[in-house]
Scaffold this motif. Structure first.
Motif, mmCIF file in Angstrom:
data_model
loop_
_atom_site.group_PDB
_atom_site.id
_atom_site.type_symbol
_atom_site.label_atom_id
_atom_site.label_comp_id
_atom_site.label_asym_id
_atom_site.label_seq_id
_atom_site.Cartn_x
_atom_site.Cartn_y
_atom_site.Cartn_z
ATOM 1 N N TYR A 33 -4.749 -21.268 9.102
ATOM 2 C CA TYR A 33 -4.398 -22.637 8.707
ATOM 3 C C TYR A 33 -4.844 -23.635 9.784
ATOM 4 C CZ TYR A 33 -1.655 -26.695 7.366
ATOM 5 O OH TYR A 33 -1.273 -27.956 7.023
ATOM 6 N N ILE A 36 -8.564 -24.046 9.538
ATOM 7 C CA ILE A 36 -8.910 -24.900 8.393
ATOM 8 C C ILE A 36 -8.692 -26.369 8.738
ATOM 9 C CG2 ILE A 36 -8.176 -25.539 6.060
ATOM 10 C CD1 ILE A 36 -7.738 -22.529 5.545
ATOM 11 N N GLN A 37 -7.600 -26.662 9.421
ATOM 12 C CA GLN A 37 -7.326 -28.045 9.825
ATOM 13 C C GLN A 37 -8.435 -28.560 10.759
ATOM 14 O OE1 GLN A 37 -5.384 -29.393 7.907
ATOM 15 N NE2 GLN A 37 -3.275 -29.361 8.582
ATOM 16 N N ASP A 39 -11.509 -27.409 10.999
ATOM 17 C CA ASP A 39 -12.756 -27.498 10.237
ATOM 18 C C ASP A 39 -12.794 -28.756 9.372
ATOM 19 O OD1 ASP A 39 -13.539 -25.131 11.386
ATOM 20 O OD2 ASP A 39 -13.171 -23.896 9.607
ATOM 21 N N ARG A 40 -11.677 -29.102 8.768
ATOM 22 C CA ARG A 40 -11.628 -30.331 7.953
ATOM 23 C C ARG A 40 -11.859 -31.567 8.810
ATOM 24 N NH1 ARG A 40 -6.418 -28.997 4.109
ATOM 25 N NH2 ARG A 40 -7.532 -27.661 2.640
ATOM 26 N N ALA A 41 -11.236 -31.606 9.967
ATOM 27 C CA ALA A 41 -11.423 -32.746 10.864
ATOM 28 C C ALA A 41 -12.880 -32.830 11.322
ATOM 29 C CB ALA A 41 -10.494 -32.630 12.069
ATOM 30 N N ARG A 42 -13.467 -31.695 11.649
ATOM 31 C CA ARG A 42 -14.876 -31.664 12.084
ATOM 32 C C ARG A 42 -15.791 -32.107 10.951
ATOM 33 N NH1 ARG A 42 -18.443 -32.576 15.740
ATOM 34 N NH2 ARG A 42 -20.150 -31.110 15.800
ATOM 35 N N LYS A 43 -15.485 -31.684 9.726
ATOM 36 C CA LYS A 43 -16.285 -32.070 8.565
ATOM 37 C C LYS A 43 -16.255 -33.584 8.381
ATOM 38 C CE LYS A 43 -16.646 -31.575 3.587
ATOM 39 N NZ LYS A 43 -15.961 -31.152 2.372
ATOM 40 N N GLU A 44 -15.089 -34.191 8.517
ATOM 41 C CA GLU A 44 -14.978 -35.644 8.389
ATOM 42 C C GLU A 44 -15.783 -36.340 9.481
ATOM 43 O OE1 GLU A 44 -10.860 -36.746 8.268
ATOM 44 O OE2 GLU A 44 -10.469 -35.567 6.468
ATOM 45 N N GLU A 47 -19.481 -35.991 8.581
ATOM 46 C CA GLU A 47 -19.859 -36.848 7.456
ATOM 47 C C GLU A 47 -19.991 -38.300 7.905
ATOM 48 O OE1 GLU A 47 -16.912 -36.088 4.508
ATOM 49 O OE2 GLU A 47 -17.934 -34.297 3.746
#
Length: 100
Positions: A33, A36-37, A39-44, A47
């Protein structure tokens, strides 16, 4: 003391083993978890960086295109075309009027 109050050592060991498995599974789930958190922050972040880079690239392309094509680049060919085109028209009129 009843027989249900005292469990055999084997039952205790199975209980401990299962409890340890559940704890390990929970630890792994928490790690996943957290990953995932992150990875989501890195993805944002990526982008947002991608959008900035695309905008900068479009701006650079516009500047390059506008600097490649200037009036100075067309001035000499334009005046040559006017000069020789006009000269051709005048010669054409003269030849046409001399034939009449």
């Amino acid at each position: 003391m009843s027989s249900s109050d005292s469990q055999p050592p084997q039952d205790d060991q199975q209980w401990e083993t299962r409890l340890q498995q559940v704890e390990e599974t929970l630890i792994n789930l928490r790690r996943r978890y957290s990953q995932i958190q992150r990875d989501r922050a890195r993805k944002e972040q990526l982008e947002a960086k991608l959008q900035r880079l695309q905008s900068e690239l479009e701006s650079l392309e516009h500047h390059l295109e506008s600097s490649l094509v200037t009036w100075k680049d067309f001035a000499e060919p334009f005046w040559l075309a006017v000069r020789f085109g006009g000269l051709g028209i005048i010669i054409g009129w003269l030849l046409n009027s001399s034939n009449s």
